[in-house]
Design a protein around this motif. Structure first.
Motif, mmCIF file in Angstrom:
data_model
loop_
_atom_site.group_PDB
_atom_site.id
_atom_site.type_symbol
_atom_site.label_atom_id
_atom_site.label_comp_id
_atom_site.label_asym_id
_atom_site.label_seq_id
_atom_site.Cartn_x
_atom_site.Cartn_y
_atom_site.Cartn_z
ATOM 1 N N GLY A 37 0.856 -1.189 0.000
ATOM 2 C CA GLY A 37 0.000 0.000 0.000
ATOM 3 C C GLY A 37 0.887 1.232 0.000
ATOM 4 O O GLY A 37 1.758 1.357 0.855
ATOM 5 N N ILE A 39 0.845 5.061 0.646
ATOM 6 C CA ILE A 39 -0.088 5.942 1.334
ATOM 7 C C ILE A 39 0.545 7.305 1.558
ATOM 8 O O ILE A 39 1.744 7.401 1.769
ATOM 9 C CB ILE A 39 -0.511 5.258 2.662
ATOM 10 C CG1 ILE A 39 -1.498 6.088 3.447
ATOM 11 C CG2 ILE A 39 0.658 4.906 3.539
ATOM 12 C CD1 ILE A 39 -2.816 5.413 3.543
ATOM 13 N N LYS A 46 2.471 10.294 -4.737
ATOM 14 C CA LYS A 46 2.090 8.897 -4.999
ATOM 15 C C LYS A 46 1.881 8.634 -6.499
ATOM 16 O O LYS A 46 2.435 7.696 -7.053
ATOM 17 C CB LYS A 46 0.800 8.536 -4.235
ATOM 18 C CG LYS A 46 0.860 8.783 -2.744
ATOM 19 C CD LYS A 46 -0.440 8.396 -2.028
ATOM 20 C CE LYS A 46 -1.684 9.164 -2.444
ATOM 21 N NZ LYS A 46 -1.650 10.621 -2.144
ATOM 22 N N MET A 204 -5.796 5.128 5.415
ATOM 23 C CA MET A 204 -5.097 4.111 6.204
ATOM 24 C C MET A 204 -5.985 2.897 6.466
ATOM 25 O O MET A 204 -5.515 1.766 6.435
ATOM 26 C CB MET A 204 -4.687 4.679 7.562
ATOM 27 C CG MET A 204 -3.422 5.464 7.515
ATOM 28 S SD MET A 204 -2.002 4.340 7.318
ATOM 29 C CE MET A 204 -0.700 5.515 7.624
ATOM 30 N N VAL A 207 -5.930 0.608 3.333
ATOM 31 C CA VAL A 207 -4.717 -0.177 3.053
ATOM 32 C C VAL A 207 -4.413 -1.157 4.177
ATOM 33 O O VAL A 207 -3.905 -2.250 3.940
ATOM 34 C CB VAL A 207 -3.463 0.688 2.749
ATOM 35 C CG1 VAL A 207 -3.543 1.275 1.363
ATOM 36 C CG2 VAL A 207 -3.238 1.744 3.785
ATOM 37 N N ALA A 208 -4.753 -0.746 5.414
ATOM 38 C CA ALA A 208 -4.473 -1.622 6.553
ATOM 39 C C ALA A 208 -5.176 -2.961 6.386
ATOM 40 O O ALA A 208 -4.692 -4.006 6.783
ATOM 41 C CB ALA A 208 -4.941 -0.968 7.848
ATOM 42 N N ALA A 211 -3.151 -4.619 2.682
ATOM 43 C CA ALA A 211 -1.728 -4.653 2.305
ATOM 44 C C ALA A 211 -0.867 -5.372 3.339
ATOM 45 O O ALA A 211 -1.136 -5.315 4.530
ATOM 46 C CB ALA A 211 -1.213 -3.232 2.096
ATOM 47 N N ARG A 213 2.366 -4.659 3.424
ATOM 48 C CA ARG A 213 3.393 -3.673 3.766
ATOM 49 C C ARG A 213 2.931 -2.312 3.266
ATOM 50 O O ARG A 213 2.301 -2.211 2.212
ATOM 51 C CB ARG A 213 4.711 -4.046 3.072
ATOM 52 C CG ARG A 213 5.865 -3.119 3.392
ATOM 53 C CD ARG A 213 7.192 -3.779 3.058
ATOM 54 N NE ARG A 213 7.401 -3.976 1.639
ATOM 55 C CZ ARG A 213 7.973 -3.075 0.827
ATOM 56 N NH1 ARG A 213 8.376 -1.921 1.304
ATOM 57 N NH2 ARG A 213 8.137 -3.340 -0.452
ATOM 58 N N LEU A 214 3.244 -1.294 4.046
ATOM 59 C CA LEU A 214 2.889 0.071 3.656
ATOM 60 C C LEU A 214 4.155 0.854 3.327
ATOM 61 O O LEU A 214 5.205 0.643 3.942
ATOM 62 C CB LEU A 214 2.155 0.784 4.804
ATOM 63 C CG LEU A 214 0.902 0.095 5.354
ATOM 64 C CD1 LEU A 214 0.259 0.966 6.440
ATOM 65 C CD2 LEU A 214 -0.097 -0.164 4.236
ATOM 66 N N VAL A 216 4.961 4.820 3.238
ATOM 67 C CA VAL A 216 4.338 6.096 3.599
ATOM 68 C C VAL A 216 5.118 7.233 2.938
ATOM 69 O O VAL A 216 6.339 7.318 3.089
ATOM 70 C CB VAL A 216 4.331 6.304 5.128
ATOM 71 C CG1 VAL A 216 3.581 7.584 5.493
ATOM 72 C CG2 VAL A 216 3.721 5.098 5.838
ATOM 73 N N THR A 225 8.432 2.671 5.942
ATOM 74 C CA THR A 225 7.871 1.493 5.303
ATOM 75 C C THR A 225 7.887 0.349 6.301
ATOM 76 O O THR A 225 8.784 0.257 7.135
ATOM 77 C CB THR A 225 8.611 1.122 3.991
ATOM 78 O OG1 THR A 225 7.978 -0.027 3.417
ATOM 79 C CG2 THR A 225 10.077 0.834 4.206
ATOM 80 N N PRO A 228 1.664 -2.936 8.444
ATOM 81 C CA PRO A 228 0.734 -1.966 9.022
ATOM 82 C C PRO A 228 0.871 -1.810 10.542
ATOM 83 O O PRO A 228 0.950 -0.687 11.056
ATOM 84 C CB PRO A 228 -0.637 -2.514 8.629
ATOM 85 C CG PRO A 228 -0.386 -3.242 7.355
ATOM 86 C CD PRO A 228 0.992 -3.840 7.487
#
Ligand SMILES: Nc1ncnc2c1ncn2[C@@H]1O[C@H](COP(=O)(O)OP(=O)(O)O)[C@@H](O)[C@H]1O
Ligand SMILES: [Mg+2]
Length: 282
Positions: A37, A39, A46, A204, A207-208, A211, A213-214, A216, A225, A228
């Protein structure tokens, strides 16, 4: 190994009075089969970043590698890359232009030099994967709801059988049901087909939910990164860059601060209900 971004910089309107640095020293690895994700607040970079991943934008400095090859090397086929790394733009419904749903989905694969049968098979398969009912395939895309139009746009990309699919805010402007539908399509593409998925969002909560992995972003840079649950520990810092963590995180932290011994790392409501029931024996 799948996508590597190495010291990427990008400026809009370079060399003019309007020059604007949109990305600054971006370094990132997206592994095969990951669900990442991306974010960040509006304007954080982005959309600019993801347009580099399939070669639509060319870095001012830095490199992008796909499976070990520099995508801007002489002789590298960006056309082939764009088939393997499919990009669903924000508000893709504005790009639907064929007279029927099926023709719109076929548009991408029919430009790949496949036989008619292969194009048909790939298109029907993609339509099935996004859950468009059979009786809708001859409808005009313009008769569909917002959520259905998004599904058609996603099917158009899937019909080219990409290895990676990147979606720029695919749920923006949809109602909760439309949003849930899109997210569950992405989950199943990831889980059942092992596709690499890159989901851009400014939510958030969204994606939480999906995903692994985020990444940011803030002001053209990657600021964090991680999984979550790791990222949500920094909710104060996230608020400073205009991002709020899921409500559940605040609730669990409040309980903890008040001496209630709930587990760390819970951010979705279903897990919270289970944990609170466990702690209170209810
Ligand atoms: N076509 C463009 N021309 C000039 N500046 C742009 C353009 N697109 C985006 N920008 C600027 O680049 C920065 C990053 O934008 P963008 O990548 O669209 O962010 P996000 O997708 O996170 O909202 C912003 O400051 C934005 O104003
Ligand atoms: Mg954007």
């Amino acid at each position: 190994m799948s996508i590597i971004v190495d010291h990427l910089y990008y400026r809009y309107d370079a060399g003019t009075a309007f020059e604007k640095e949109a990305l600054t020293d971006i370094n990132m690895v997206i592994n095969d089969g990951e669900f990442v994700g991306i974010i960040g607040h509006t304007g954080s970079g982005k959309s600019t970043l993801i347009q580099h991943l399939n070669g639509l934008l060319k870095p001012a400095a830095g490199s992008i590698y796909y499976n070990g090859e520099d995508i801007f090397d002489k002789g590298y086929s960006l056309k082939e890359l764009r088939r393997k790394v499919g990009l669903v733009f924000q508000y893709p419904e504005y790009q639907l232009f064929e007279s029927t749903v099926i023709n719109d989905v076929k548009f991408g694969p029919s430009n790949l030099g496949l036989s008619n049968l292969e194009v048909d098979l790939a298109s029907f398969d993609a339509i099935k994967k996004v859950g468009i009912p059979d009786n809708m395939i001859d409808a005009s895309p313009f008769e569909l709801s917002g959520g259905e139009k998004r599904k058609v746009a996603i099917a158009g990309i899937l019909a080219m059988k990409p290895e990676v699919i990147i979606l720029d805010e695919p749920t923006a402007g949809l109602d909760p049901k439309g949003r849930e539908d899109i997210l569950s399509i992405l989950k199943s593409l990831h889980r059942e087909m092992g596709m690499t998925i890159i989901l851009v969002s400014h939510s958030m909560d969204e994606v939480a939910d999906v995903a692994d992995r985020l990444v940011v972003m803030n002001a053209g840079k990657i600021v964090a990164t991680g999984a979550p649950a790791e990222i949500f520990k920094y909710y104060d810092e996230l608020e400073n860059i205009g991002l709020s963590v899921p409500q559940t995180v605040y609730l669990m932290n409040k309980l903890k601060k008040n001496g209630i011994d709930v587990r760390n790392g819970i951010f979705n409501p279903d897990d919270a209900i289970r944990e609170i029931s466990r702690v209170f024996h209810i």
